[in-house]
Write a protein that holds these residues in place. Sequence first.
Motif, PDB file in Angstrom:
ATOM      1  N   CYS A  52      53.775  30.348  36.287  1.00  0.00           N
ATOM      2  CA  CYS A  52      54.839  31.015  37.033  1.00  0.00           C
ATOM      3  C   CYS A  52      54.872  32.512  36.700  1.00  0.00           C
ATOM      4  O   CYS A  52      54.970  33.350  37.582  1.00  0.00           O
ATOM      5  N   VAL A  53      54.786  32.835  35.410  1.00  0.00           N
ATOM      6  CA  VAL A  53      54.794  34.240  34.984  1.00  0.00           C
ATOM      7  C   VAL A  53      53.571  34.962  35.543  1.00  0.00           C
ATOM      8  O   VAL A  53      53.678  36.095  36.041  1.00  0.00           O
ATOM      9  N   ILE A  54      52.417  34.324  35.510  1.00  0.00           N
ATOM     10  CA  ILE A  54      51.208  34.935  36.070  1.00  0.00           C
ATOM     11  C   ILE A  54      51.374  35.122  37.576  1.00  0.00           C
ATOM     12  O   ILE A  54      50.967  36.148  38.128  1.00  0.00           O
ATOM     13  N   LEU A  61      52.306  43.220  40.070  1.00  0.00           N
ATOM     14  CA  LEU A  61      51.544  44.061  39.142  1.00  0.00           C
ATOM     15  C   LEU A  61      50.050  43.871  39.350  1.00  0.00           C
ATOM     16  O   LEU A  61      49.452  42.954  38.798  1.00  0.00           O
ATOM     17  N   GLY A  62      49.452  44.753  40.100  1.00  0.00           N
ATOM     18  CA  GLY A  62      48.027  44.651  40.373  1.00  0.00           C
ATOM     19  C   GLY A  62      47.164  45.438  39.405  1.00  0.00           C
ATOM     20  O   GLY A  62      45.990  45.142  39.225  1.00  0.00           O
ATOM     21  N   ASP A  63      47.749  46.402  38.746  1.00  0.00           N
ATOM     22  CA  ASP A  63      47.020  47.269  37.832  1.00  0.00           C
ATOM     23  C   ASP A  63      46.852  46.575  36.472  1.00  0.00           C
ATOM     24  O   ASP A  63      47.791  45.977  35.945  1.00  0.00           O
ATOM     25  N   VAL A  64      45.674  46.667  35.894  1.00  0.00           N
ATOM     26  CA  VAL A  64      45.376  46.002  34.622  1.00  0.00           C
ATOM     27  C   VAL A  64      46.301  46.486  33.504  1.00  0.00           C
ATOM     28  O   VAL A  64      46.865  45.683  32.766  1.00  0.00           O
ATOM     29  N   ALA A  65      46.467  47.782  33.384  1.00  0.00           N
ATOM     30  CA  ALA A  65      47.301  48.333  32.301  1.00  0.00           C
ATOM     31  C   ALA A  65      48.753  47.898  32.451  1.00  0.00           C
ATOM     32  O   ALA A  65      49.409  47.540  31.460  1.00  0.00           O
ATOM     33  N   GLU A  66      49.262  47.909  33.668  1.00  0.00           N
ATOM     34  CA  GLU A  66      50.640  47.465  33.908  1.00  0.00           C
ATOM     35  C   GLU A  66      50.800  45.992  33.568  1.00  0.00           C
ATOM     36  O   GLU A  66      51.783  45.583  32.970  1.00  0.00           O
ATOM     37  N   ARG A  67      49.828  45.205  33.954  1.00  0.00           N
ATOM     38  CA  ARG A  67      49.885  43.770  33.691  1.00  0.00           C
ATOM     39  C   ARG A  67      49.844  43.494  32.190  1.00  0.00           C
ATOM     40  O   ARG A  67      50.548  42.625  31.691  1.00  0.00           O
ATOM     41  N   GLN A  68      49.032  44.249  31.450  1.00  0.00           N
ATOM     42  CA  GLN A  68      48.984  44.072  29.997  1.00  0.00           C
ATOM     43  C   GLN A  68      50.340  44.359  29.376  1.00  0.00           C
ATOM     44  O   GLN A  68      50.802  43.613  28.507  1.00  0.00           O
ATOM     45  N   VAL A  69      50.993  45.429  29.817  1.00  0.00           N
ATOM     46  CA  VAL A  69      52.320  45.765  29.292  1.00  0.00           C
ATOM     47  C   VAL A  69      53.312  44.651  29.624  1.00  0.00           C
ATOM     48  O   VAL A  69      54.087  44.221  28.769  1.00  0.00           O
TER      49      VAL A  69
END
Length: 130
Positions: A52-54, A61-69
Amino acid sequence: MRLIRTLTVTAALATATAAFAQGAPEATDVASVDATYGKACAERVSKELCGCVIGVANVHLGDVAERQVFYEYMMGQVEQAKARRAAFAPEKAIAFNMALQKADVMLRDRCDAIKQKDAAARPAEAPKAP
């Protein structure tokens, strides 16, 4: 603040596994970030909640850095997330803040029921010896 609610909603994830906390090598694509998070998350809560979170991340959030945060916040790694977030350019920070607010609402709408179901199922498990 909605970010506080998001952190509360995912309190079960706050005890992140050492593998995610110490970090696998920097991920270069969304799929590897999702896989790393999914593995660490599934060690703490149901795969359904992790999915669900993913799914929320996939929408906002499509950007890798944003998704990591985002995943660092979900795993309770607030200081690490804040440090990575501080490196964002001002325009990216603004866009990320808006996406994070939308993700917070979606987490509440889509994932809270799963979290509550998981919490209700936990007492039925055999108690662990002290």
